[in-house]
Design an enzyme around this catalytic site. Structure first.
Site, PDB file in Angstrom:
ATOM      1  N   ASP A   6       0.865  -1.138  -0.006  1.00 49.17           N
ATOM      2  CA  ASP A   6       0.128  -0.033   0.063  1.00 49.17           C
ATOM      3  C   ASP A   6       0.798   1.189  -0.119  1.00 49.17           C
ATOM      4  O   ASP A   6       2.105   1.014   0.342  1.00 49.17           O
ATOM      5  CB  ASP A   6      -0.946  -0.113   1.213  1.00 49.17           C
ATOM      6  CG  ASP A   6      -1.542   1.146   1.372  1.00 49.17           C
ATOM      7  OD1 ASP A   6      -2.358   1.739   0.644  1.00 49.17           O
ATOM      8  OD2 ASP A   6      -1.758   1.826   2.377  1.00 49.17           O
ATOM      9  N   ASP A   8      -0.196   5.131   1.027  1.00 48.17           N
ATOM     10  CA  ASP A   8      -0.387   6.097   2.051  1.00 48.17           C
ATOM     11  C   ASP A   8      -0.437   5.597   3.421  1.00 48.17           C
ATOM     12  O   ASP A   8      -1.055   4.639   3.657  1.00 48.17           O
ATOM     13  CB  ASP A   8      -1.843   6.877   1.733  1.00 48.17           C
ATOM     14  CG  ASP A   8      -1.673   7.490   0.172  1.00 48.17           C
ATOM     15  OD1 ASP A   8      -0.689   8.006  -0.135  1.00 48.17           O
ATOM     16  OD2 ASP A   8      -3.034   7.482  -0.448  1.00 48.17           O
TER      17      ASP A   8
END
Length: 190
Positions: A6, A8
């Site tokens: 991922d 963020d």
């Protein structure tokens, strides 16, 4: 090996970056200590905003939040570069909106993240990331959101949770607190 990440609040410190932007835009002086006590993903409460006002503020500020000087977490770029040099496959799977995907990819390349365009996935909701992650047959996946990781628990994949104030109640996933430690952690779980 195949690694999925991922972006963020896993590779880059987006929430804290947004927090500083909120302080500036709202002409507030909410302390970093107060920020670290927020036990949900959304950051608007210490600023006295309702959920709707907070959502509106986030959406109005997306350009600045996504594409200004948001820092990667210490050692994140170097760790992924080390994985790439060792010929591991690196995949990025983000829920950032489709209209921000290509700029995000370019921005991350400029930060030094090793990116193969064909291994960069965006424009999906968190719950839609699951299908992509399963299809890629990853060996390792790292995310900050418990809901994403919980849907992958039955898959043959080693999961790591990036340590955040809002995921402290989850104790059954491998926790990543420092990117410098990542290579040792994966050796212990390979």
């Amino acid at each position: 090996m195949r690694f999925g990440f991922d972006i963020d609040d896993t590779l880059i410190n987006l929430r804290e970056h947004a927090f500083h932007i909120y302080n500036k835009k709202l002409n507030k002086q909410v302390s970093l200590e107060q920020f670290k006590l927020i036990d949900r993903v959304e950051i608007h409460e210490p600023f006295g905003l309702t959920d709707k006002e907070g959502n509106d503020m986030w959406n109005r500020s997306l350009e600045e939040i996504y594409f200004t000087n948001c820092p990667p977490y210490p050692d994140a770029v170097e760790t992924l570069q080390e994985l790439a040099k060792a010929d591991h496959e690196i995949y990025y799977i983000t829920a950032r909106p489709k209209e921000h995907g290509e700029r995000t990819k370019k921005w991350m390349k400029n930060l030094g993240f090793p990116i193969d365009d064909a291994r960069f996935y965006y424009g999906m909701k968190d719950n839609e990331k699951i299908h992509t992650i399963k299809t890629l047959h990853l060996d390792f996946y790292i995310d900050d959101k418990p809901a994403v990781l919980q849907t992958l628990e039955q898959e043959p994949i080693t999961l790591f949770m990036m340590d955040q104030p809002y995921n402290q109640s989850i104790t059954h996933h491998h926790r990543l607190t420092n990117w410098k430690d990542f290579m040792n952690l994966i050796e212990n779980h390979a």
